[in-house]
Scaffold this motif. Structure first.
Motif, PDB file in Angstrom:
ATOM      1  N   SER A 159     -17.066  40.420  97.489  1.00 19.22           N
ATOM      2  CA  SER A 159     -17.364  39.782  98.772  1.00 19.22           C
ATOM      3  C   SER A 159     -18.861  39.664  98.978  1.00 19.22           C
ATOM      4  CB  SER A 159     -16.744  40.598  99.912  1.00 19.22           C
ATOM      5  OG  SER A 159     -17.187  40.134 101.164  1.00 19.22           O
ATOM      6  N   GLN A 186     -13.842  33.895 108.017  1.00 10.01           N
ATOM      7  CA  GLN A 186     -13.001  32.713 107.834  1.00 10.01           C
ATOM      8  C   GLN A 186     -12.046  32.571 109.010  1.00 10.01           C
ATOM      9  OE1 GLN A 186     -10.589  32.740 104.244  1.00 10.01           O
ATOM     10  NE2 GLN A 186     -10.459  30.508 104.223  1.00 10.01           N
ATOM     11  N   LEU A 222      -7.759  29.590 106.390  1.00 13.27           N
ATOM     12  CA  LEU A 222      -7.123  30.401 105.347  1.00 13.27           C
ATOM     13  C   LEU A 222      -5.719  29.878 105.044  1.00 13.27           C
ATOM     14  CD1 LEU A 222      -7.051  32.962 103.529  1.00 13.27           C
ATOM     15  CD2 LEU A 222      -6.147  34.193 105.507  1.00 13.27           C
ATOM     16  N   GLY A 224      -5.688  26.739 103.027  1.00 14.47           N
ATOM     17  CA  GLY A 224      -6.269  26.836 101.685  1.00 14.47           C
ATOM     18  C   GLY A 224      -7.645  26.228 101.561  1.00 14.47           C
ATOM     19  N   ARG A 280     -11.972  26.743 102.615  1.00 12.66           N
ATOM     20  CA  ARG A 280     -13.000  27.666 103.070  1.00 12.66           C
ATOM     21  C   ARG A 280     -13.490  27.254 104.452  1.00 12.66           C
ATOM     22  NH1 ARG A 280     -18.529  26.041 102.419  1.00 12.66           N
ATOM     23  NH2 ARG A 280     -19.106  28.241 102.449  1.00 12.66           N
ATOM     24  N   ASP A 324     -14.316  31.812 101.947  1.00 11.77           N
ATOM     25  CA  ASP A 324     -12.888  31.795 101.635  1.00 11.77           C
ATOM     26  C   ASP A 324     -12.468  33.182 101.146  1.00 11.77           C
ATOM     27  OD1 ASP A 324     -10.314  31.315 100.863  1.00 11.77           O
ATOM     28  OD2 ASP A 324     -10.771  29.623  99.540  1.00 11.77           O
ATOM     29  N   SER A 370      -9.619  34.166 100.230  1.00 12.56           N
ATOM     30  CA  SER A 370      -8.651  34.149  99.140  1.00 12.56           C
ATOM     31  C   SER A 370      -9.322  34.273  97.777  1.00 12.56           C
ATOM     32  CB  SER A 370      -7.806  32.863  99.190  1.00 12.56           C
ATOM     33  OG  SER A 370      -8.583  31.732  98.853  1.00 12.56           O
ATOM     34  N   LYS A 420      -4.026  38.630  95.955  1.00 13.70           N
ATOM     35  CA  LYS A 420      -2.976  37.861  96.620  1.00 13.70           C
ATOM     36  C   LYS A 420      -1.998  38.767  97.366  1.00 13.70           C
ATOM     37  CE  LYS A 420       0.567  34.333  95.783  1.00 13.70           C
ATOM     38  NZ  LYS A 420       1.657  35.017  96.498  1.00 13.70           N
ATOM     39  N   LEU A 439      -3.614  39.918 100.605  1.00 17.36           N
ATOM     40  CA  LEU A 439      -3.799  38.804 101.533  1.00 17.36           C
ATOM     41  C   LEU A 439      -2.458  38.331 102.094  1.00 17.36           C
ATOM     42  CD1 LEU A 439      -6.132  37.196 102.693  1.00 17.36           C
ATOM     43  CD2 LEU A 439      -5.814  35.513 100.882  1.00 17.36           C
ATOM     44  N   ASP A 440      -1.426  38.284 101.251  1.00 11.95           N
ATOM     45  CA  ASP A 440      -0.096  37.899 101.735  1.00 11.95           C
ATOM     46  C   ASP A 440       0.398  38.866 102.808  1.00 11.95           C
ATOM     47  OD1 ASP A 440      -0.022  35.752 100.049  1.00 11.95           O
ATOM     48  OD2 ASP A 440       1.379  36.620  98.606  1.00 11.95           O
ATOM     49  N   ILE A 489      -1.461  38.196 106.128  1.00  7.98           N
ATOM     50  CA  ILE A 489      -0.960  36.981 106.788  1.00  7.98           C
ATOM     51  C   ILE A 489       0.389  37.255 107.445  1.00  7.98           C
ATOM     52  CG2 ILE A 489      -0.098  34.640 106.366  1.00  7.98           C
ATOM     53  CD1 ILE A 489      -2.284  34.436 104.154  1.00  7.98           C
TER      54      ILE A 489
END
Length: 458
Positions: free
Chosen positions: A325, A335, A340, A343, A345, A366, A368, A373, A376-377, A380
């Motif tokens: 980061s 972001q 996000l 998909g 930035r 961004d 992601s 993943k 992040l999933d 969300i």
């Protein structure tokens, strides 16, 4: 120089150890060694104008010094065994709660009077969470605020400074077992004591690992929490924060079965940078003074990751993500949630056009490209779950700052007295891997001080 007790670290554990020893045995000769500055000299040079990012100070004033990493936090003392550490597994649930209440009383005595104690007891919000597969953890929460927390620390230092010998800007090089106690080496000088309390906090994790290797003290790898800090209009969560102030909510994701939790909620607060071993991550503050409050609320969403064989370095994994980061954003990335999900930035124009004003100057980007993943999933999923109990959480303009990482020290093997395999050598606070909060760390300091008082002839 000889002392009855040497305390290494002037964070919450060290402060409350010293306080309790002074209260019960005022004639004891006590020294406290701290790698950082005294409270009044703790100043981060980042001003957002001339200095916009970390310049690598020799001692980080945000993480080290009198008060520890919690000195500039929002001063939340959670009285609970449901989170904040596993102290109760060593000393018992009732005793742990009694000690946390005792610490709360001291904070009130030293400047915290008038602040509010919130509680989840009897709240209807718990039922609302359960209906939406969310789980609200039990707690009473004393919110001092960053401003009042500082006042309490000022008053505690004023009380202790003439009763205890403080060595600031004095990182300890080594701790050694000697006849009748311990020797502590600092800047080439040796200091001896009968009892030694180590309370070095999260920032002392690498030093603690070294001491454990040298003294053959067993340890176990711990976990790392990785996620983002969410910032949204205060009105979105006001029906929750007005009643509970902070709500610790846990969610199990449908996709992976991972647990995602809210952490460190700051109603009408501000998002801030945090420096851990040269890595810039994100955190949050809030103030008791209404004049310093903002129109936003922020909180962390974190996913815990545990590692065993063949990889055990949980903190190293978290550091690598935080460094990524920093590489992409020059520090913290921000972001919009809508960007996000689509998909793309975030750009400065999209941030500027949002219906929320960020409280931290961060680099649009961004997330992601930074967060794995699976993590992040989970984040969300959690945002959509929270949107059911706090409509507006999943709005396009909700801001996500990354990354937020909570590093935990490896767990040091101690007994029910919080004593290592070496008699009279205690390891407490977040540096032990047992506590993860201001209240638990402070309580562990009181507990060890009482044990020293009750079981020695000093």
């Amino acid at each position: 120089m000889n002392y009855d007790v040497i305390i290494i670290g002037a964070g919450p554990g060290g402060i409350f150890s010293a306080y309790e020893l002074v209260q019960k045995k005022p004639y004891l000769k006590i020294a406290v060694f701290e790698s950082g500055h005294e409270l009044g000299r703790r100043r981060c040079p980042i001003d957002g104008d001339k200095i916009k990012s970390c310049i690598g100070c020799k001692t980080c004033s945000i993480m080290s010094g009198f008060g520890g990493a919690g000195a500039f936090s929002d001063g939340k003392y959670n009285i609970t065994n449901d989170f904040g550490g596993t102290l109760h597994e060593y000393i018992g649930k009732e005793r742990a709660l009694e000690l946390m209440r005792y610490v709360d009383g001291i904070n009130m005595q030293f400047g915290g009077e008038g602040t509010k104690l919130y509680s989840t007891a009897g709240t209807n919000f718990r039922k609302e969470c359960i209906k939406n597969d969310l789980h609200l953890l039990n707690a009473s929460v004393r919110h001092l605020g960053t401003d009042i927390n500082y006042v309490v620390l000022e008053n505690l230092y004023a009380y202790l400074k003439d009763k205890v010998t403080f060595f600031f800007n004095s990182p300890v090089d080594s701790v050694n077992v000697i006849d009748g106690g311990y020797s502590v080496e600092c800047k080439g000088d040796l200091y001896e004591c009968e009892k030694c309390i180590i309370s070095v906090g999260r920032s002392g994790s690498k030093w603690m690992e070294k001491v454990c290797r040298e003294l053959d003290i067993p340890t176990e790898s711990s976990r790392v929490d990785i996620g983002v800090r969410v910032e949204l209009p205060a009105d979105v969560f006001s029906h929750i924060t007005d009643e509970l102030y902070e709500s610790k909510i846990v969610y199990r994701t449908e996709k992976y079965g991972d647990r995602v939790r809210t952490f460190c909620m700051n109603p009408r607060g501000a998002v801030v940078n945090e420096n851990t071993n040269g890595i810039i991550t994100v955190n949050g503050h809030s103030y008791e003074d209404k004049a310093k409050q903002t129109e936003n609320t922020n909180f962390a969403l974190l996913v815990a990751k545990h590692f065993s064989e063949p990889f055990k370095d949980s903190n190293g994994y978290g550091e690598s993500i935080a460094r990524l980061s920093n590489m992409l954003g020059g520090g913290v990335i921000v972001q919009r949630f809508g960007d996000l999900i689509r998909g793309r930035r975030s750009t400065q124009n999209r941030i500027d056009e949002a219906f929320i004003t960020p409280t931290l100057k961060a680099t649009p980007g961004d997330l992601s490209l930074v967060l794995p993943k699976r993590i992040l999933d989970g984040i969300i999923e959690m945002i959509y779950a929270l949107d059911k109990v706090a409509p507006g959480t999943a709005n396009d303009d909700t801001l996500l700052y990354g990354v937020e990482v909570k590093f935990y020290n490896m767990e040091v093997a101690v007994n029910e007295k919080l004593e290592s395999r070496h008699e009279g050598l205690y390891v407490i606070g977040d540096g032990s891997g047992i506590t993860h909060s201001l209240s638990h760390a402070s309580a562990s300091g009181v507990y060890v001080a009482r044990n020293i008082i009750e079981n020695t002839k000093m």
